[in-house]
Design a protein around this motif. Structure first.
Motif, PDB file in Angstrom:
ATOM      1  N   PHE A  88       6.815   1.968   1.336  1.00  0.00           N
ATOM      2  CA  PHE A  88       7.702   0.810   1.475  1.00  0.00           C
ATOM      3  C   PHE A  88       7.185  -0.118   2.578  1.00  0.00           C
ATOM      4  O   PHE A  88       6.801   0.336   3.655  1.00  0.00           O
ATOM      5  CB  PHE A  88       9.115   1.258   1.855  1.00  0.00           C
ATOM      6  CG  PHE A  88       9.820   2.050   0.777  1.00  0.00           C
ATOM      7  CD1 PHE A  88      10.560   1.410  -0.214  1.00  0.00           C
ATOM      8  CD2 PHE A  88       9.750   3.441   0.756  1.00  0.00           C
ATOM      9  CE1 PHE A  88      11.212   2.132  -1.196  1.00  0.00           C
ATOM     10  CE2 PHE A  88      10.399   4.173  -0.219  1.00  0.00           C
ATOM     11  CZ  PHE A  88      11.140   3.522  -1.201  1.00  0.00           C
ATOM     12  N   VAL A  89       7.203  -1.412   2.307  1.00  0.00           N
ATOM     13  CA  VAL A  89       6.922  -2.439   3.310  1.00  0.00           C
ATOM     14  C   VAL A  89       8.131  -3.362   3.344  1.00  0.00           C
ATOM     15  O   VAL A  89       8.445  -4.009   2.342  1.00  0.00           O
ATOM     16  CB  VAL A  89       5.652  -3.245   2.980  1.00  0.00           C
ATOM     17  CG1 VAL A  89       5.389  -4.290   4.064  1.00  0.00           C
ATOM     18  CG2 VAL A  89       4.450  -2.323   2.828  1.00  0.00           C
ATOM     19  N   VAL A 107       4.365   9.988  12.364  1.00  0.00           N
ATOM     20  CA  VAL A 107       5.698  10.510  12.054  1.00  0.00           C
ATOM     21  C   VAL A 107       5.879  10.678  10.545  1.00  0.00           C
ATOM     22  O   VAL A 107       6.572  11.599  10.095  1.00  0.00           O
ATOM     23  CB  VAL A 107       6.795   9.608  12.666  1.00  0.00           C
ATOM     24  CG1 VAL A 107       6.921   8.283  11.933  1.00  0.00           C
ATOM     25  CG2 VAL A 107       8.136  10.335  12.676  1.00  0.00           C
ATOM     26  N   VAL A 108       5.245   9.813   9.766  1.00  0.00           N
ATOM     27  CA  VAL A 108       5.330   9.945   8.303  1.00  0.00           C
ATOM     28  C   VAL A 108       4.643  11.225   7.851  1.00  0.00           C
ATOM     29  O   VAL A 108       5.165  11.985   7.031  1.00  0.00           O
ATOM     30  CB  VAL A 108       4.699   8.725   7.604  1.00  0.00           C
ATOM     31  CG1 VAL A 108       4.711   8.905   6.088  1.00  0.00           C
ATOM     32  CG2 VAL A 108       5.439   7.451   7.988  1.00  0.00           C
ATOM     33  N   GLU A 123      -8.293   5.944  11.301  1.00  0.00           N
ATOM     34  CA  GLU A 123      -9.169   5.304  10.315  1.00  0.00           C
ATOM     35  C   GLU A 123      -8.445   4.191   9.573  1.00  0.00           C
ATOM     36  O   GLU A 123      -8.981   3.096   9.368  1.00  0.00           O
ATOM     37  CB  GLU A 123      -9.677   6.349   9.309  1.00  0.00           C
ATOM     38  CG  GLU A 123     -10.746   7.279   9.848  1.00  0.00           C
ATOM     39  CD  GLU A 123     -11.072   8.398   8.891  1.00  0.00           C
ATOM     40  OE1 GLU A 123     -12.183   8.944   9.005  1.00  0.00           O
ATOM     41  OE2 GLU A 123     -10.225   8.737   8.035  1.00  0.00           O
ATOM     42  N   LEU A 124      -7.222   4.458   9.166  1.00  0.00           N
ATOM     43  CA  LEU A 124      -6.469   3.477   8.396  1.00  0.00           C
ATOM     44  C   LEU A 124      -6.101   2.270   9.258  1.00  0.00           C
ATOM     45  O   LEU A 124      -6.201   1.118   8.815  1.00  0.00           O
ATOM     46  CB  LEU A 124      -5.206   4.127   7.817  1.00  0.00           C
ATOM     47  CG  LEU A 124      -4.462   3.357   6.722  1.00  0.00           C
ATOM     48  CD1 LEU A 124      -5.402   2.972   5.587  1.00  0.00           C
ATOM     49  CD2 LEU A 124      -3.310   4.206   6.196  1.00  0.00           C
ATOM     50  N   LEU A 125      -5.710   2.516  10.492  1.00  0.00           N
ATOM     51  CA  LEU A 125      -5.362   1.411  11.385  1.00  0.00           C
ATOM     52  C   LEU A 125      -6.585   0.556  11.703  1.00  0.00           C
ATOM     53  O   LEU A 125      -6.494  -0.679  11.771  1.00  0.00           O
ATOM     54  CB  LEU A 125      -4.724   1.948  12.663  1.00  0.00           C
ATOM     55  CG  LEU A 125      -3.310   2.514  12.469  1.00  0.00           C
ATOM     56  CD1 LEU A 125      -2.893   3.356  13.666  1.00  0.00           C
ATOM     57  CD2 LEU A 125      -2.302   1.388  12.235  1.00  0.00           C
ATOM     58  N   ALA A 152      -0.122  -0.175   6.736  1.00  0.00           N
ATOM     59  CA  ALA A 152      -0.844   1.073   6.994  1.00  0.00           C
ATOM     60  C   ALA A 152       0.107   2.270   6.883  1.00  0.00           C
ATOM     61  O   ALA A 152      -0.260   3.313   6.317  1.00  0.00           O
ATOM     62  CB  ALA A 152      -1.491   1.024   8.376  1.00  0.00           C
ATOM     63  N   ARG A 153       1.300   2.132   7.426  1.00  0.00           N
ATOM     64  CA  ARG A 153       2.282   3.221   7.343  1.00  0.00           C
ATOM     65  C   ARG A 153       2.651   3.513   5.889  1.00  0.00           C
ATOM     66  O   ARG A 153       2.798   4.667   5.490  1.00  0.00           O
ATOM     67  CB  ARG A 153       3.531   2.846   8.140  1.00  0.00           C
ATOM     68  CG  ARG A 153       4.601   3.935   8.167  1.00  0.00           C
ATOM     69  CD  ARG A 153       5.805   3.496   8.980  1.00  0.00           C
ATOM     70  NE  ARG A 153       6.425   2.297   8.418  1.00  0.00           N
ATOM     71  CZ  ARG A 153       7.448   1.661   8.983  1.00  0.00           C
ATOM     72  NH1 ARG A 153       7.950   2.084  10.126  1.00  0.00           N
ATOM     73  NH2 ARG A 153       7.957   0.584   8.417  1.00  0.00           N
TER      74      ARG A 153
END
Length: 225
Positions: A88-89, A107-108, A123-125, A152-153
């Motif tokens: 979700f964004v 946390v996810v 890496e994703l950030l 990213a989250r």
């Protein structure tokens, strides 16, 4: 199909009064497809997105996410489905104010008990140009940076379906377009399916299809090349 909605209706009741927020909605979304849903306020867009994301249960009809009928799942399994299959964004990024950028993603993974991750949080950030913001709190980020953290989250658990609710609403036109370009690229490059609810007509050319929600019904609005 990553998402299939078949004759989905959602009725809200207030005593003897009824309001049909969704009216017989049918939709298929393929892998790699990025769809925009437009329409006036009160047309049912938010209800549509919440129902597609297993946050609301439909009054009638069927919803399949990655081949699973979500209405046959228990509340606990629905929660796990959202953690594992749906990203979700939200309009205002909805970052947790007391967590650093890195911890927003961690946390996810903790909640999902995710041990085999598609990419590490760092890496994703870094992929989203946030390598120098890993220890920052949301208050120390710009609006565009907060939305990049939110994207990213949404991707950290390698979900099948990305749902974005007005992701450009709090951004200027340049940063808003950058955010939607990122969303569209991630959906296509990673083989996701994406749905974006928006009022921002300036970004519709970035979508594969544009649908319109009107009085709870979903219709084709335009074909975007």
């Amino acid at each position: 199909m990553t998402l299939r909605m078949e004759k989905v209706s959602k009725v809200f009741r207030d005593g003897p009064n009824e309001f049909k927020a969704l009216d017989n909605v049918t939709l298929d979304v393929k892998e790699g497809e990025f769809i925009a849903v437009i329409g006036p306020s009160g047309s049912g867009k938010s209800t549509f997105l919440s129902t597609a994301g297993a946050l609301l249960s439909p009054t009638s009809g069927a919803i399949m996410v990655d081949g699973r009928n979500i209405e046959k799942l228990s509340a606990k399994k629905k929660t796990m489905l959202r953690l594992e299959k749906i990203g979700f964004v939200f309009q205002s990024a909805n970052l947790i104010p007391y967590l650093t950028v890195m911890d927003q993603l961690r946390v996810v993974n903790v909640l999902a008990k995710n041990k085999q991750r598609y990419e590490t949080e760092e890496e994703l950030l870094r992929h989203f140009g946030l390598g120098d913001r890993l220890k920052n709190f949301p208050s120390g980020l710009s609006g565009g940076e907060r939305q990049r953290v939110a994207i990213a989250r949404a991707l950290i658990n390698d979900p099948k379906l990305i749902l974005a609710d007005e992701p450009t609403a709090s951004l200027d036109s340049k940063r808003g377009r950058q955010v939607v370009e990122m969303l569209a690229a991630e959906v296509r490059d990673r083989g996701k399916s994406g749905i974006m609810v928006t009022h921002d007509e300036r970004v519709l050319d970035l979508c594969d299809r544009v649908l319109m929600m009107k009085d709870g019904q979903l219709v084709e609005a335009a074909t975007v090349s």
